[in-house]
Write an enzyme that holds these catalytic residues in place. Structure first.
Site, short mmCIF file in Angstrom:
data_model
loop_
_atom_site.label_atom_id
_atom_site.label_comp_id
_atom_site.label_asym_id
_atom_site.label_seq_id
_atom_site.Cartn_x
_atom_site.Cartn_y
_atom_site.Cartn_z
N GLN A 1 8.11 -13.83 2.84
CA GLN A 1 8.86 -12.69 3.33
C GLN A 1 8.14 -12.07 4.53
O GLN A 1 8.77 -11.70 5.53
CB GLN A 1 9.02 -11.64 2.23
N CYS B 1 13.65 -5.90 2.53
CA CYS B 1 13.63 -7.33 2.22
C CYS B 1 14.78 -7.76 1.32
O CYS B 1 15.03 -8.96 1.18
CB CYS B 1 12.29 -7.71 1.61
#
Length: 339
Positions: free
Chosen positions: A155, A281
């Site tokens: 991520q 995210c």
């Protein structure tokens, strides 16, 4: 015809040599941001941007390879982005549900060793960081951390890519404000962003701060402030994540109470410079860490973030294969050893 004594001796010698070779084989994995230096990270992100823009050919980057997607936790973005990345780069990706495999029965070190005989790369999304350390120690191929309780490095790589996509490839002096829980996403983001010169301001309620060790790794680029408004007042990017990570569901009410003042809403975004963008995210929980108004506003770049997982991971897998490249050697047969 009886087996000759020489064949028995050769079999033992072959087994011993292979055992030694296996123990000496320690492929480079990607478990945390500590597994990649700033220069290599920048190259991976540059490659990802070039592939997204059609300036680099991605069709054969992983040609003929096989990727195992071993998941102990549920997933949408990580599972689908890795599967799409592998497919577009010419690899085959197989999904393996941890709970429906013998990973629930056997010792982890044995199962991962077997899995590494079938695949060129293993992406693992697990409950505990310690599990990834065991995997990396006993796998014969690179292991990639698809998320654990301590880190989410893939991520972070895609987040850095998103920052470069919007603000240019030189991120020195860019200001990012993190609001809320100092969790696994925060930890990896701080590690990745500060390596490339991003100034990170952290604002979290007491008891939910990022650990001091990680914050100190960023040196003078990391600062802490108590008030969310103070954190965003000079920010180019405002970033938040869920208040309740997977496995923390029993803490929902306590966490909501603790973090109520850290919600990213329109008033907080108005306190930031008018050019400031919003990142998350995903999955998001509108009404908790962010309002639906901010999440789906023109200043929100969360969908680009999500898409960039695919491009960044495609470049990351290609980098790992190059970093682990060695001349192929076909194991000799027992008969050949006896000859």
């Amino acid at each position: 015809m009886a087996i000759a004594s020489a064949h028995r001796d050769a079999a033992l010698a072959l087994a011993t040599r292979r055992d030694h070779a296996r123990r000496a084989l320690r492929p480079r994995s990607f478990i945390t941001l500590d597994d990649i230096d700033a220069r290599a990270l920048a190259r991976v992100v540059d490659h990802a941007l070039a592939m997204k823009r059609g300036l680099a050919d991605d069709a054969g980057a992983l040609a003929g390879r096989a990727v195992a997607l071993l998941f102990q936790k549920t997933s949408t973005r990580t599972r689908c982005s890795f599967a799409a990345a592998a497919r577009e780069a010419g690899a085959q990706a197989d999904y393996l549900d941890w709970s429906r495999s013998n990973f629930v029965l056997a010792e982890l070190r044995d199962e991962i060793a077997v899995l590494s005989r079938y695949y060129d790369l293993i992406v693992a999304r697990v409950d505990r960081h310690d599990s990834l350390r065991v995997m990396a120690a006993h796998s014969e191929v690179p292991v990639v951390n698809g998320l654990c309780d301590r880190h989410h490095p893939c991520q972070a790589v895609s987040d850095v890519m998103t920052l470069m996509e919007y603000f240019g490839t030189d991120l020195r002096g860019l200001r990012l404000a993190w609001l809320g829980d100092g969790n696994n996403v925060c930890r990896s983001l701080v590690q990745a962003a500060t390596r490339l010169g991003v100034e990170v301001t952290l604002s979290s309620p007491a008891g939910h701060e990022l650990d001091d060790v990680t914050a100190c790794q960023g040196g003078a680029l990391v600062r802490r402030v108590a008030e969310p408004r103070a954190a965003v007042e000079r920010a180019d990017v405002v970033y938040t994540d869920t208040w309740v990570s997977m496995g923390q569901e029993a803490e929902l009410e306590a966490r909501k109470a603790a973090m109520a003042g850290w919600q990213v809403d329109a008033r907080l975004m108005d306190a930031a410079p008018r050019h400031a963008l919003f990142m998350h995210c995903l999955p998001a929980h509108p009404g908790l860490e962010v309002t639906a108004e901010v999440l789906r506003s023109p200043r929100s770049i969360v969908l680009d973030q999500a898409e960039n997982r695919k491009h960044a991971q495609k470049a990351l897998l290609a980098w790992l294969l190059r970093a682990n490249a060695r001349p192929a050697a076909r194991p000799a047969s027992t008969a050949a050893m006896a000859a």
